[in-house]
Design a protein around this motif. Structure first.
Motif, PDB file in Angstrom:
ATOM      1  N   GLY A 106       0.844  -1.190   0.000  1.00  0.00           N
ATOM      2  CA  GLY A 106       0.000   0.000   0.000  1.00  0.00           C
ATOM      3  C   GLY A 106       0.877   1.237   0.000  1.00  0.00           C
ATOM      4  O   GLY A 106       1.786   1.361   0.818  1.00  0.00           O
ATOM      5  N   VAL A 107       0.622   2.144  -0.932  1.00  0.00           N
ATOM      6  CA  VAL A 107       1.379   3.389  -1.042  1.00  0.00           C
ATOM      7  C   VAL A 107       0.388   4.545  -1.053  1.00  0.00           C
ATOM      8  O   VAL A 107      -0.593   4.532  -1.800  1.00  0.00           O
ATOM      9  CB  VAL A 107       2.248   3.405  -2.314  1.00  0.00           C
ATOM     10  N   THR A 108       0.644   5.550  -0.210  1.00  0.00           N
ATOM     11  CA  THR A 108      -0.318   6.633  -0.006  1.00  0.00           C
ATOM     12  C   THR A 108       0.051   7.883  -0.793  1.00  0.00           C
ATOM     13  O   THR A 108       1.215   8.295  -0.830  1.00  0.00           O
ATOM     14  CB  THR A 108      -0.399   6.984   1.495  1.00  0.00           C
ATOM     15  N   ASP A 109      -0.954   8.482  -1.378  1.00  0.00           N
ATOM     16  CA  ASP A 109      -0.829   9.810  -1.984  1.00  0.00           C
ATOM     17  C   ASP A 109      -1.357  10.814  -0.962  1.00  0.00           C
ATOM     18  O   ASP A 109      -2.576  10.964  -0.805  1.00  0.00           O
ATOM     19  CB  ASP A 109      -1.649   9.877  -3.270  1.00  0.00           C
ATOM     20  N   PRO A 110      -0.470  11.495  -0.214  1.00  0.00           N
ATOM     21  CA  PRO A 110      -0.932  12.392   0.848  1.00  0.00           C
ATOM     22  C   PRO A 110      -1.812  13.536   0.361  1.00  0.00           C
ATOM     23  O   PRO A 110      -2.670  14.019   1.099  1.00  0.00           O
ATOM     24  CB  PRO A 110       0.379  12.936   1.447  1.00  0.00           C
ATOM     25  N   SER A 111      -1.612  13.984  -0.878  1.00  0.00           N
ATOM     26  CA  SER A 111      -2.397  15.111  -1.373  1.00  0.00           C
ATOM     27  C   SER A 111      -3.871  14.756  -1.518  1.00  0.00           C
ATOM     28  O   SER A 111      -4.750  15.599  -1.330  1.00  0.00           O
ATOM     29  CB  SER A 111      -1.843  15.589  -2.717  1.00  0.00           C
ATOM     30  N   ARG A 112      -4.145  13.489  -1.829  1.00  0.00           N
ATOM     31  CA  ARG A 112      -5.541  13.047  -1.974  1.00  0.00           C
ATOM     32  C   ARG A 112      -6.017  12.218  -0.794  1.00  0.00           C
ATOM     33  O   ARG A 112      -7.177  11.842  -0.736  1.00  0.00           O
ATOM     34  CB  ARG A 112      -5.678  12.213  -3.258  1.00  0.00           C
ATOM     35  N   LYS A 113      -5.088  11.906   0.139  1.00  0.00           N
ATOM     36  CA  LYS A 113      -5.399  11.051   1.286  1.00  0.00           C
ATOM     37  C   LYS A 113      -6.000   9.722   0.825  1.00  0.00           C
ATOM     38  O   LYS A 113      -7.014   9.252   1.335  1.00  0.00           O
ATOM     39  CB  LYS A 113      -6.349  11.756   2.258  1.00  0.00           C
ATOM     40  N   VAL A 114      -5.328   9.126  -0.157  1.00  0.00           N
ATOM     41  CA  VAL A 114      -5.782   7.871  -0.753  1.00  0.00           C
ATOM     42  C   VAL A 114      -4.607   6.901  -0.786  1.00  0.00           C
ATOM     43  O   VAL A 114      -3.474   7.291  -1.068  1.00  0.00           O
ATOM     44  CB  VAL A 114      -6.324   8.094  -2.181  1.00  0.00           C
ATOM     45  N   LYS A 115      -4.895   5.639  -0.506  1.00  0.00           N
ATOM     46  CA  LYS A 115      -3.867   4.595  -0.565  1.00  0.00           C
ATOM     47  C   LYS A 115      -4.128   3.707  -1.769  1.00  0.00           C
ATOM     48  O   LYS A 115      -5.232   3.188  -1.958  1.00  0.00           O
ATOM     49  CB  LYS A 115      -3.860   3.757   0.716  1.00  0.00           C
ATOM     50  N   ASN A 116      -3.101   3.540  -2.603  1.00  0.00           N
ATOM     51  CA  ASN A 116      -3.178   2.638  -3.745  1.00  0.00           C
ATOM     52  C   ASN A 116      -2.510   1.314  -3.399  1.00  0.00           C
ATOM     53  O   ASN A 116      -1.506   1.281  -2.690  1.00  0.00           O
ATOM     54  CB  ASN A 116      -2.462   3.243  -4.958  1.00  0.00           C
ATOM     55  N   ILE A 117      -3.063   0.243  -3.903  1.00  0.00           N
ATOM     56  CA  ILE A 117      -2.466  -1.077  -3.733  1.00  0.00           C
ATOM     57  C   ILE A 117      -1.733  -1.423  -5.017  1.00  0.00           C
ATOM     58  O   ILE A 117      -2.325  -1.458  -6.093  1.00  0.00           O
ATOM     59  CB  ILE A 117      -3.530  -2.154  -3.429  1.00  0.00           C
ATOM     60  N   VAL A 118      -0.432  -1.648  -4.901  1.00  0.00           N
ATOM     61  CA  VAL A 118       0.396  -2.016  -6.042  1.00  0.00           C
ATOM     62  C   VAL A 118       0.890  -3.435  -5.812  1.00  0.00           C
ATOM     63  O   VAL A 118       1.260  -3.792  -4.693  1.00  0.00           O
ATOM     64  CB  VAL A 118       1.596  -1.061  -6.174  1.00  0.00           C
ATOM     65  N   ALA A 119       0.896  -4.252  -6.844  1.00  0.00           N
ATOM     66  CA  ALA A 119       1.298  -5.646  -6.660  1.00  0.00           C
ATOM     67  C   ALA A 119       2.050  -6.164  -7.872  1.00  0.00           C
ATOM     68  O   ALA A 119       1.785  -5.781  -9.008  1.00  0.00           O
ATOM     69  CB  ALA A 119       0.069  -6.517  -6.405  1.00  0.00           C
ATOM     70  N   HIS A 120       2.997  -7.024  -7.593  1.00  0.00           N
ATOM     71  CA  HIS A 120       3.736  -7.716  -8.646  1.00  0.00           C
ATOM     72  C   HIS A 120       4.362  -8.943  -8.023  1.00  0.00           C
ATOM     73  O   HIS A 120       4.812  -8.908  -6.865  1.00  0.00           O
ATOM     74  CB  HIS A 120       4.810  -6.802  -9.239  1.00  0.00           C
ATOM     75  N   ALA A 121       4.437 -10.016  -8.768  1.00  0.00           N
ATOM     76  CA  ALA A 121       4.959 -11.268  -8.227  1.00  0.00           C
ATOM     77  C   ALA A 121       6.337 -11.098  -7.599  1.00  0.00           C
ATOM     78  O   ALA A 121       6.625 -11.636  -6.531  1.00  0.00           O
ATOM     79  CB  ALA A 121       5.022 -12.325  -9.335  1.00  0.00           C
TER      80      ALA A 121
END
Length: 388
Positions: free
Chosen positions: A163-178
């Protein structure tokens, strides 16, 4: 007839029962790494653990990045990826909690991509997810290997996503790769002594959340069930033992092993639900640690879902040998007995923010796997209001 697939990650070893610095040095030598970059949080500055790690790595120690903040702000990932590229690092050692380990996974992905300065755009690409965490390619060995040395019970060291957060939007994106999965995990309970006891215990409630949400899923799997129920039994005994005697290293090691079991069920494809999903949003929006979000959210979510998965919840209680109570109340009492908060208001979450949090949560994958369908922000808000 039920169908399913159990997928192994690229994890090669889980080492426990020996000093962490020796295990890290052995791993680095075995893999032929020459330039090791240590990823950690600001708490690691001046710590005994970091000092011991530097000595053990010797000439293989290339540098450190001790600037990872909670919830992994995207700027941390960008800066660390640039630093790793400048050092020409060939191995990452992640020393810390879930945010540190998630950061290392994202850093590895970015360094391989060759575009660390465009991290925000890269992390917005949801198609980076690979369905199969065991998938290999010819480029795998070119990627930065990660050795994870956890100090909490988040379980991030056993997954292929971050999980990586964009503080400007207060949103967490989930990034995944094997290939984001750490190849080696080293469990040393003495390292957890550097973490304040309440933080350690709260991360253990997060592990309970991993186990419980999979156990009460409508799409369970025998492998997931077996691992999760044993994890729950271990945590329900070991966490109170640590609370009573914080220096009990045997209990702390049991917590570490149980954390591993609690998240392993995900490899069977069993998804978590609203407690995890709402926790992700609360972390990014209100800055609440994930362990604490589970303390406040898991019980209300269980009660809200009970009409749809009551039989699954009863089966969990039966497996634990507990009667005359429901699963939501059992979890709440356990959390309270550890001296941890059980309400969002105790975590300084502003009630006026709940509608916004509810709306944002609809985009989290966990909301789509909740046993009781969440059809609108109104449903999510109902859970949050119960939790508040």
């Amino acid at each position: 007839m039920p169908t399913g697939t159990y997928r192994h990650t690229l994890l090669e070893r889980v080492v426990h029962g020996q000093p962490f610095e020796k295990a890290v040095a052995d791993e680095v030598l075995a893999t032929g790494a020459k330039r090791v970059l240590v990823i950690a949080s600001p708490r690691a500055h001046g710590s005994d653990a970091l000092a011991r790690l530097r000595v053990a790595l010797g000439d293989h120690f290339s540098g450190e990045f001790c600037q990872v903040l909670p919830h992994v702000p995207v700027e941390c990932v960008r800066d660390a990826a640039v630093w790793a590229t400048q050092l020409n690092a060939d191995h990452l050692v992640a020393l810390g909690g879930g945010s540190v380990i998630d950061a290392a996974k994202a850093i590895s992905l970015l360094v391989w991509s060759g575009m660390p300065l465009q991290v925000a755009q890269l992390l917005d690409q949801q198609d980076l997810r690979l369905v199969d965490p065991s998938q290999r390619s010819r480029d795998d060995e070119k990627r930065l290997r990660i050795t994870a040395v956890p100090q909490t019970l988040s379980g991030a060291e056993f997954t292929w996503f971050a999980g990586v957060t964009d503080p400007s939007r207060k949103v967490k994106n989930i990034v995944a790769h094997a290939t984001m999965a750490p190849r080696c995990v080293i469990l040393d309970p003495s390292l957890t002594l550097e973490i304040p006891v309440p933080i350690f215990l709260a991360s253990g409630v997060k592990a309970i959340d991993h186990a419980v949400e999979r156990l009460v899923s409508l799409h369970s799997h025998p492998m997931s069930d077996a691992l999760s129920i044993h994890a729950l039994r271990m945590l329900s005994q070991a966490l109170p033992a640590v609370h009573s005697n914080p220096g009990d290293l045997m209990a702390r090691q049991q917590c570490q092993l149980a954390s591993w079991l609690s998240i392993a069920g995900g490899a069977a494809g069993v998804k978590t639900g609203a407690s995890h999903a709402l926790g992700h949003i609360l972390g990014a929006h209100s800055g609440v640690a994930h362990g604490l979000t589970s303390c406040a959210l898991l019980s209300p979510v269980l009660r809200w879902n009970k009409g749809h998965n009551g039989s699954q919840q009863c089966r969990v209680m039966s497996a634990l040998g507990v009667s005359n109570t429901d699963l939501g109340s059992w979890v709440e009492r356990l959390v309270s007995s550890l001296g941890l908060p059980t309400r969002l208001r105790e975590l300084n979450v502003d009630k006026r923010d709940l509608p916004d949090i509810a709306q944002k949560s609809l985009h989290d994958p966990g909301m789509h796997h909740n046993p009781r369908p969440i059809r609108s922000a109104t449903d999510a808000l109902e859970i949050l209001e119960h939790a508040w």
